[in-house]
Scaffold this active site. Structure first.
Site, short mmCIF file in Angstrom:
data_model
loop_
_atom_site.label_atom_id
_atom_site.label_comp_id
_atom_site.label_asym_id
_atom_site.label_seq_id
_atom_site.Cartn_x
_atom_site.Cartn_y
_atom_site.Cartn_z
N CYS A 161 6.16 -6.95 7.60
CA CYS A 161 7.21 -6.36 8.42
C CYS A 161 7.65 -7.35 9.48
O CYS A 161 6.82 -8.03 10.09
CB CYS A 161 6.69 -5.08 9.08
SG CYS A 161 7.94 -4.24 10.10
N GLU B 281 0.82 -1.21 0.00
CA GLU B 281 0.00 0.00 0.00
C GLU B 281 0.86 1.27 0.00
O GLU B 281 1.95 1.30 0.56
CB GLU B 281 -0.92 0.00 1.23
CG GLU B 281 -2.03 -1.04 1.09
CD GLU B 281 -2.98 -1.08 2.28
OE1 GLU B 281 -4.18 -0.95 2.08
OE2 GLU B 281 -2.50 -1.26 3.41
N CYS C 219 5.92 -4.87 16.27
CA CYS C 219 5.37 -3.89 17.22
C CYS C 219 3.91 -4.23 17.53
O CYS C 219 3.13 -4.57 16.64
CB CYS C 219 5.47 -2.48 16.64
SG CYS C 219 7.17 -1.96 16.33
N CYS D 242 0.81 -2.29 15.71
CA CYS D 242 0.88 -2.00 14.27
C CYS D 242 0.31 -3.15 13.43
O CYS D 242 0.65 -4.31 13.62
CB CYS D 242 2.34 -1.75 13.89
SG CYS D 242 2.55 -1.36 12.15
N CYS E 68 -1.61 6.03 10.15
CA CYS E 68 -0.40 5.36 10.63
C CYS E 68 -0.71 4.00 11.23
O CYS E 68 -1.58 3.88 12.09
CB CYS E 68 0.26 6.18 11.72
SG CYS E 68 0.92 7.69 11.13
N CYS F 221 3.33 8.46 1.19
CA CYS F 221 3.83 7.59 2.25
C CYS F 221 4.01 6.20 1.63
O CYS F 221 3.04 5.57 1.23
CB CYS F 221 2.81 7.56 3.39
SG CYS F 221 3.23 6.39 4.71
N1 SAH Z 1 8.94 0.63 10.53
C1 SAH Z 1 9.03 2.05 10.56
C2 SAH Z 1 8.08 2.78 9.64
C3 SAH Z 1 6.65 2.32 9.52
S1 SAH Z 1 5.43 2.78 10.67
C4 SAH Z 1 8.87 2.54 11.98
O1 SAH Z 1 8.63 1.74 12.86
O2 SAH Z 1 9.06 3.72 12.21
C5 SAH Z 1 5.19 4.49 10.66
C6 SAH Z 1 4.81 5.02 12.04
O3 SAH Z 1 3.49 4.64 12.45
C7 SAH Z 1 5.74 4.51 13.13
O4 SAH Z 1 6.06 5.56 14.00
C8 SAH Z 1 4.88 3.50 13.82
O5 SAH Z 1 5.34 3.23 15.12
C9 SAH Z 1 3.54 4.19 13.78
N2 SAH Z 1 2.41 3.32 14.06
C10 SAH Z 1 2.31 1.99 13.85
N3 SAH Z 1 1.12 1.54 14.23
C11 SAH Z 1 0.44 2.61 14.71
C12 SAH Z 1 -0.88 2.79 15.22
N4 SAH Z 1 -1.72 1.78 15.34
N5 SAH Z 1 -1.24 4.03 15.59
C13 SAH Z 1 -0.40 5.08 15.45
N6 SAH Z 1 0.84 4.97 14.95
C14 SAH Z 1 1.26 3.74 14.59
#
Ligand code: SAH
Length: 347
Positions: free
Chosen positions: A111, A91, A115, A118, A332, A104
């Protein structure tokens, strides 16, 4: 096996064409066509027919196909789901701001980082993208939408620093004056904190913005929501960020998703202040976007404002990120691979 011509730098193209007995200027011609989104050598009309045929026999040109396109009624954000050459999908999100359009992009299919909040990591890592596939996200979003893209954020699916060499090559392609010519200062790269790669990137001294997904100021909390922290602790990560600033002069942007009763307390804000003291930093508070499969919930508005106030009163610049495309799951952490990979089974 045919070669992936769009992943080549201008220099590499020139070298290949030279080895094929062609003059140097052909390299620039081919590069320009590729970076305009041409998907067939036969469309490269300023090349002799025989060369087009030779290139076609030797190389392939990637071209993602739009599987689904959703446009937000709230803010005009557009989310694309692309099918790649091997049937995998990723995406890309196009966001419209007053200062220009920003895209973006994803760096991996799935991935590996795990986390807890996410959606992109739920199925694990399927594979890393190629430089051409990353470039295509920008190129074909621009072509399909008809909107010029001036900014890129590497904040889609995947961990860019887990695909380090590809990402560096992508940056050089997209930055190329003969290509899209997007300046490094218009590019942000977001990482969950792979420390050795942050140090490698620092040594490159690029002018891009490094965003670090911090989400907690202490190891105890960060360990529970971000497995990467068990490998590189908060302090180790922040040391790497200091080095990054020393090497590049670029202020770090810290992302902090506000999760109810997990990382949104006054004590967490105070500890964050202490940890960031003396650093050139900007904190981006993101109200957590709820992910169906996760028990974690967003903080309430009052906690977010209280947290912001604590940071600002202590001299740390801090913004609360506007949520774009929330009606199309484009916010995000909400991107994910929803389609299976079989190209023999078109959707
Ligand atoms: N892997 C990279 C980039 C992808 S995520 C990273 O971890 O930075 C982009 C951003 O969205 C990151 O800051 C991630 O922590 C955040 N993110 C992921 N899931 C989220 C959620 N459910 N709500 C808000 N931010 C989230």
């Amino acid at each position: 096996m045919k070669e992936d011509i769009k992943s080549m730098t201008l220099q590499e193209l020139e070298d290949m064409l030279k080895a094929m007995g062609e003059p140097k200027f052909r390299g620039k011609q081919v590069f320009t066509w590729l970076h305009r989104g041409v998907t067939d050598f036969s469309a490269m009309t300023n090349l002799p027919g025989s060369l087009r045929e030779k290139l076609d026999a030797r190389c392939f040109i990637t071209a993602p196909v739009v599987v689904r396109k959703q446009e937000s009624k709230l803010d005009g954000t557009i989310k694309y789901l692309w099918r790649l050459g091997d049937g995998n999908c990723v995406e890309t999100v196009l966001m419209r701001y007053h200062h220009g359009n920003s895209v973006c992009i994803s760096s991996e299919v799935g991935c590996p980082m795990g986390c807890a909040f996410c959606a992109s990591t739920i199925g694990g890592l399927v594979r890393k993208l190629t430089p051409a596939e990353m470039l295509d996200e920008v190129l074909f979003t621009q072509l399909d939408s008809g909107l010029e893209i001036s900014n890129i954020v590497l904040m889609g699916i995947g961990e860019p620093l887990d695909n380090y060499d590809t990402v560096l090559r992508f940056l050089s392609l997209v930055n190329s004056p003969e290509g899209l010519n997007i300046g490094m200062r218009h590019i942000s790269l977001s990482t969950c904190g792979i420390v050795p790669r942050i140090l490698d990137l620092a040594a490159q001294k690029l002018q891009l913005t490094l965003s670090v997904s911090l989400h907690a100021p202490d190891d105890e909390t960060r360990n529970t929501i971000m497995p990467v922290n068990r490998r590189w602790s908060v302090d180790t990560l922040l040391d790497a960020c200091r080095i990054y600033f020393e090497q590049t002069g670029r202020r770090i942007s810290f992302e902090y998703a506000m999760i109810r009763d997990v990382n949104d307390t006054k004590a967490a804000a105070q500890l964050l202040v202490k940890k960031l003291k003396g650093m050139q930093a900007h904190v981006n508070l993101i109200p957590l976007n709820h992910v169906e499969e996760s028990p974690l919930l967003p903080s309430d508005r009052a906690s977010v404002l209280r947290f912001q106030q604590t940071l600002e009163q202590n001299g740390i610049t801090c913004t609360v990120r506007r949520t774009l495309g929330s009606d199309i799951d484009a916010s995000c952490g909400q991107l994910r691979r929803k389609y299976e990979t079989s190209s023999a089974n078109p959707i």
